[in-house]
Write a protein that holds these residues in place. Structure first.
Motif, PDB file in Angstrom:
ATOM      1  N   GLY A 195       0.813  -1.217   0.000  1.00  0.00           N
ATOM      2  CA  GLY A 195       0.000   0.000   0.000  1.00  0.00           C
ATOM      3  C   GLY A 195       0.842   1.260   0.000  1.00  0.00           C
ATOM      4  O   GLY A 195       1.828   1.365   0.744  1.00  0.00           O
ATOM      5  N   THR A 196       0.468   2.229  -0.811  1.00  0.00           N
ATOM      6  CA  THR A 196       1.263   3.457  -0.943  1.00  0.00           C
ATOM      7  C   THR A 196       0.840   4.553   0.035  1.00  0.00           C
ATOM      8  O   THR A 196       1.381   5.659  -0.008  1.00  0.00           O
ATOM      9  CB  THR A 196       1.158   4.002  -2.381  1.00  0.00           C
ATOM     10  N   ASP A 197      -0.126   4.262   0.909  1.00  0.00           N
ATOM     11  CA  ASP A 197      -0.604   5.278   1.848  1.00  0.00           C
ATOM     12  C   ASP A 197      -0.268   4.938   3.299  1.00  0.00           C
ATOM     13  O   ASP A 197      -0.824   5.529   4.226  1.00  0.00           O
ATOM     14  CB  ASP A 197      -2.115   5.480   1.705  1.00  0.00           C
ATOM     15  N   LEU A 198       0.647   3.992   3.515  1.00  0.00           N
ATOM     16  CA  LEU A 198       1.019   3.631   4.874  1.00  0.00           C
ATOM     17  C   LEU A 198       1.849   4.733   5.524  1.00  0.00           C
ATOM     18  O   LEU A 198       2.697   5.358   4.883  1.00  0.00           O
ATOM     19  CB  LEU A 198       1.824   2.324   4.891  1.00  0.00           C
ATOM     20  N   SER A 199       1.614   4.972   6.808  1.00  0.00           N
ATOM     21  CA  SER A 199       2.412   5.935   7.553  1.00  0.00           C
ATOM     22  C   SER A 199       3.755   5.313   7.935  1.00  0.00           C
ATOM     23  O   SER A 199       3.943   4.094   7.826  1.00  0.00           O
ATOM     24  CB  SER A 199       1.677   6.348   8.827  1.00  0.00           C
ATOM     25  N   GLU A 200       4.667   6.143   8.407  1.00  0.00           N
ATOM     26  CA  GLU A 200       5.970   5.629   8.825  1.00  0.00           C
ATOM     27  C   GLU A 200       5.817   4.614   9.945  1.00  0.00           C
ATOM     28  O   GLU A 200       6.472   3.562   9.932  1.00  0.00           O
ATOM     29  CB  GLU A 200       6.866   6.775   9.278  1.00  0.00           C
ATOM     30  N   ASN A 201       4.957   4.875  10.888  1.00  0.00           N
ATOM     31  CA  ASN A 201       4.753   3.934  11.990  1.00  0.00           C
ATOM     32  C   ASN A 201       4.142   2.626  11.508  1.00  0.00           C
ATOM     33  O   ASN A 201       4.487   1.551  12.012  1.00  0.00           O
ATOM     34  CB  ASN A 201       3.868   4.561  13.070  1.00  0.00           C
ATOM     35  N   GLU A 202       3.238   2.712  10.530  1.00  0.00           N
ATOM     36  CA  GLU A 202       2.639   1.493   9.987  1.00  0.00           C
ATOM     37  C   GLU A 202       3.684   0.648   9.267  1.00  0.00           C
ATOM     38  O   GLU A 202       3.674  -0.590   9.359  1.00  0.00           O
ATOM     39  CB  GLU A 202       1.488   1.845   9.050  1.00  0.00           C
TER      40      GLU A 202
END
Length: 245
Positions: A195-202
């Motif tokens: 997925g291209t919308d993951l956050s850094e923490n994810e």
């Protein structure tokens, strides 16, 4: 560290069940019993830009400013970019941009690592192991990808690196010198990695050692990594070393 692995079309039911690949896509690539990263081979990968396809990417990450295949090979011979360390990936000048949106899944069936008789000592005797799932099924490494264009031919070449993590309990015994292992992603979580919308923490939540209880490590006969074994199914056969108990 992960410099050698295998892609053998054993059971892919978990990958198919979780929508990572389709059964008919297995015909798109050939079995390889022993893949050497330092040959920079083309290998089957599923990338974030085309998550429904299996593409053949070159193992060995090459940055986009490279302008020819010749320069790419010079870069790869100078820098070891087969792997990307999860602990420093967001600070790395090479990987800190692509980690956000250019992730991939690397198809495999097992990987090779060496146990040292005297870890940390130069010229220590080493014993090869083949590490795979307990059910011998196919699985995926987490990786990063990039592309560059050979200006002389116009060819666009895709490359990748395999993310690594600290070793789990099993790999601390097997890879007892460096104590690292490739990032293995559970099949039910694999598509989300793309997925291209993951956050850094994810993204960082993926950076943990795989569950030791799901893996097995088989000692195998000593091999010379400089030789070719990719079509030798006997390479992963169990071999007993009395000195290992």
């Amino acid at each position: 560290m992960c410099f050698y692995y295998a892609v053998v079309k054993t059971s892919a039911k978990e990958l198919v069940k979780n929508g990572i690949i389709k059964e008919e896509q297995l015909s798109l690539f050939s079995d390889q019993q022993f893949v050497k990263g330092f040959d920079f081979p083309l290998m089957p990968v599923i990338s974030s830009d085309k998550p429904e396809d299996i593409q053949m990417f070159r193992w060995g990450f090459v940055p986009p400013h490279i302008r020819s295949d010749k320069k790419a090979k010079e870069f790869l011979n100078r820098y070891n970019t087969l792997n990307a360390r999860s602990e420093t990936i967001f600070e790395s000048r090479l990987f800190n941009e692509v980690i956000h949106k250019q992730r991939c899944l690397v198809l495999c069936s097992g990987f090779f690592e060496w146990r040292h008789k005297n870890p940390g000592k130069k010229n220590s005797e080493k014993y090869p192991f083949y590490v795979s799932l307990k059910d011998d099924g196919m699985f995926v490494f987490g990786g990063l990808w990039e592309k560059f264009t050979d200006q002389s031919t116009g060819e666009i070449i895709h490359t990748y690196a395999i993310v690594t993590t600290p070793a789990n309990e099993l790999m601390e015994i097997v890879h007892n010198n460096k104590k690292r292992m490739p990032l293995i992603i559970e099949p039910e979580k694999a598509l989300n990695w793309l997925g291209t919308d993951l956050s850094e923490n994810e993204i960082k939540s993926y950076f943990k050692p795989f569950d030791s209880s799901k893996l097995k490590a088989t000692p195998i006969k000593k091999i010379n990594p400089r030789l070719q074994y990719k079509n030798d199914p006997g390479i992963t056969v169990y071999y007993h070393y009395e000195e290992l108990g």
